[in-house]
Write an enzyme that holds these catalytic residues in place. Structure first.
Site, PDB file in Angstrom:
ATOM      1  N   LYS A 287      -4.512   0.270   3.406  1.00  0.00           N
ATOM      2  CA  LYS A 287      -4.379   0.076   1.958  1.00  0.00           C
ATOM      3  C   LYS A 287      -4.979   1.227   1.163  1.00  0.00           C
ATOM      4  O   LYS A 287      -4.634   1.444   0.004  1.00  0.00           O
ATOM      5  CB  LYS A 287      -4.981  -1.263   1.552  1.00  0.00           C
ATOM      6  CG  LYS A 287      -4.162  -2.420   2.104  1.00  0.00           C
ATOM      7  CD  LYS A 287      -4.583  -3.768   1.590  1.00  0.00           C
ATOM      8  CE  LYS A 287      -3.600  -4.858   1.996  1.00  0.00           C
ATOM      9  NZ  LYS A 287      -3.591  -5.147   3.444  1.00  0.00           N
TER      10      LYS A 287
HETATM   11  C1  LIG Z   1      -2.567  -5.720   4.143  1.00  0.00           C
HETATM   12  C2  LIG Z   1      -2.594  -5.565   5.623  1.00  0.00           C
HETATM   13  C3  LIG Z   1      -1.449  -5.794   6.416  1.00  0.00           C
HETATM   14  C4  LIG Z   1      -0.150  -6.312   5.830  1.00  0.00           C
HETATM   15  O1  LIG Z   1       0.516  -5.361   5.035  1.00  0.00           O
HETATM   16  P1  LIG Z   1       1.680  -5.808   4.033  1.00  0.00           P
HETATM   17  O2  LIG Z   1       2.020  -4.599   3.246  1.00  0.00           O
HETATM   18  O3  LIG Z   1       1.093  -6.897   3.179  1.00  0.00           O
HETATM   19  O4  LIG Z   1       2.815  -6.315   4.857  1.00  0.00           O
HETATM   20  C5  LIG Z   1      -1.532  -5.575   7.789  1.00  0.00           C
HETATM   21  N1  LIG Z   1      -2.693  -5.166   8.362  1.00  0.00           N
HETATM   22  C6  LIG Z   1      -3.812  -4.944   7.631  1.00  0.00           C
HETATM   23  C7  LIG Z   1      -5.046  -4.513   8.334  1.00  0.00           C
HETATM   24  C8  LIG Z   1      -3.797  -5.123   6.239  1.00  0.00           C
HETATM   25  O5  LIG Z   1      -4.920  -4.893   5.543  1.00  0.00           O
END
Ligand SMILES: *Cc1c(COP(=O)(O)O)cnc(C)c1O
Length: 469
Positions: A117
């Site tokens: 993120k």
């Molecule tokens: C947010 C997240 C996901 C999922 O990603 P999306 O874009 O919501 O599909 C997967 N793994 C981790 C570690 C995350 O923080």
């Protein structure tokens, strides 16, 4: 470049407007009216570009001149840097590691909060700061988190002069590492609220506050940092191209496996394909919260109860960004999406028509893993390669192995988090010690924390926000 709503009934917006907007007024999500398309020759000419140089090529058509090129380049360079001491920890920004025959791990956890993120939120923070300064405007970010989003958003915004950020997390229900990553940021525009409730309570308060913003002081508005914000999706397209180029695209195809929750990350992969990256397979990897796997494999997109898994960042009942995909699967017919989504809200069911289902199956493979399987993948990969996967990434790796159609096409598994963020799963996989936090976080457990515990009462939460902005 104009941005339009997936429900066809909201004003179209410019790039800067869309960055400052959450949901469209008709309840839809914003998408670009058209996508930039790159030829194979053009993509081939990008081989060897740095992450920042490539990001500029991909992002600038979406910004479409609203930000001067020199400023956009600077924003990108300050977002994806190893030099600030607060940024990324690897010169490649998104390094590739080989774990099997033509099988690769794209490490997207080299950012400040150890999850992918950071790629979206480092950039969004700098972008917001730039746009707001230009407009001489101040905003309030309000968001709910079950873990990774909150810390990445706080890191992205801690230096933004024109942003106050309030993140709600469920009191005593996030891991110690996750809480401390948020609460030890002591800048005076950062506010952590530990709500006496669960994650849904946090999210409901945020939703209600966006719907009625009259509690804010005059001239302030709320800005969303969840993945309904278009800029987050846009920033994520870059690493698909970066990884593809590293394994020899466009001269050959490439496949990706993506641990999926809200469908933001994999939607960026789908966009990369539409923009010209020759992607063969896109694998939707889910845990037991498998609405997307059921949708692709059995045309069953029905809402079921939430299951708490060892991969909590993928614990979702409904993937909000899937609406963007549905829009494309239905010929970008906003009225149709509005009807589908309203019916889904009323009945909890959504059934794809034959055409849409066929298109979805052509674009995506899918696979679901239980917690037991997740643990055994972590164990097996460590035993064979000494590479330690986090539980989210492990789901992507196994989904890739189960659905892979050709060993000749490189398979890139997106590593969405560092294993040190999820010690419980790693221990269950037989590791005797918790994985070590990276160097810059060694002192995380001795840093001062600051947060406010507030009871589950929206008036109290809103009072707290109003009195601190
Ligand atoms: C947010 C997240 C996901 C999922 O990603 P999306 O874009 O919501 O599909 C997967 N793994 C981790 C570690 C995350 O923080």
């Amino acid at each position: 470049m104009k941005y339009i709503s997936t429900r066809g009934d909201a004003p179209s917006l410019s790039f800067e407007e869309v960055v400052l907007t959450g949901l469209a007024t008709d309840g839809g999500l914003y998408v670009p009216e058209t996508l930039p398309k790159f030829s194979a020759d053009e993509i081939a000419s990008w081989a060897g570009l740095s992450y920042c140089e490539l990001a500029f090529k991909i992002i600038s058509p979406f910004v479409d001149g609203e930000i001067p090129d020199a400023d956009l380049k600077r924003l990108i360079e300050t977002s994806y840097t190893t030099k600030s001491g607060k940024g990324f920890r690897h010169e490649a920004i998104a390094p590739l590691i080989q774990t099997g025959h033509n099988e690769w791990i794209l490490e997207l956890f080299q950012g400040p909060t150890l999850a992918f993120k950071d790629f979206a939120l480092q950039f969004l923070g700098h972008l917001l700061d730039y746009i707001l300064k230009k407009r001489n405007q101040k905003v309030v970010i309000m968001g709910a988190t079950s873990g990774d989003t909150g810390s990445a958003a706080i890191e992205g915004c801690r230096d933004c002069e024109n942003v106050d950020i309030f993140i709600l997390h469920p009191h005593k229900r996030v891991s110690d590492v996750q809480r401390r990553q948020m609460t030890t940021v002591l800048e005076d525009n950062v506010f952590n609220i530990a709500l006496e409730g669960n994650f849904d309570d946090c999210q409901n308060m945020v939703k209600a506050s966006f719907a009625d913003q009259s509690f804010l002081t005059e001239g302030r508005q709320l800005v969303a940092v969840n993945s309904i914000n278009w800029a987050r999706i846009m920033a994520q397209i870059v690493y698909y191209f970066y990884a593809g180029l590293a394994v020899g695209t466009p001269q050959r195809k490439v496949s990706f496996s993506v641990p999926t929750g809200n469908f933001g990350d994999i939607f960026a992969g789908y966009l990369a394909k539409q923009m010209g990256l020759p992607i063969d397979q896109l694998v939707i990897a889910t845990n037991s919260n498998d609405i997307l796997h059921r949708c692709i494999s059995a045309n069953d997109h029905s809402q079921q109860d939430l299951i708490h898994s060892l991969s909590p960042s993928m614990d979702i009942m409904v993937s909000s960004n899937f609406e963007r995909m549905l829009f494309d699967l239905h010929g970008r017919d906003g009225a149709k999406i509005k009807a589908l989504m309203e019916n889904f809200k009323a009945t909890g069911q959504l059934v794809l028509g034959d055409d849409a289902l066929a298109k979805a199956r052509e674009l995506f493979s899918s696979y679901r893993l239980s917690d037991e399987e997740t643990i055994s993948v972590i164990r097996e990969v460590f035993e064979t390669t000494e590479y330690l996967l986090d539980p989210h990434t492990a789901i992507g790796v196994q989904a890739a192995r189960k659905t892979r159609q050709s060993n000749a096409v490189p398979m890139i598994c997106l590593a969405t988090a560092h294993p040190a963020k999820f010690p419980e799963a790693v221990q269950k996989a037989g590791q005797s010690e918790d994985p070590k936090l990276p160097h810059h976080m060694q002192d995380l457990f001795s840093r001062e924390e600051r947060y406010q515990v507030i009871e589950k009462d929206i008036a109290k939460v809103q009072d707290f926000i109003r009195s601190n902005i």
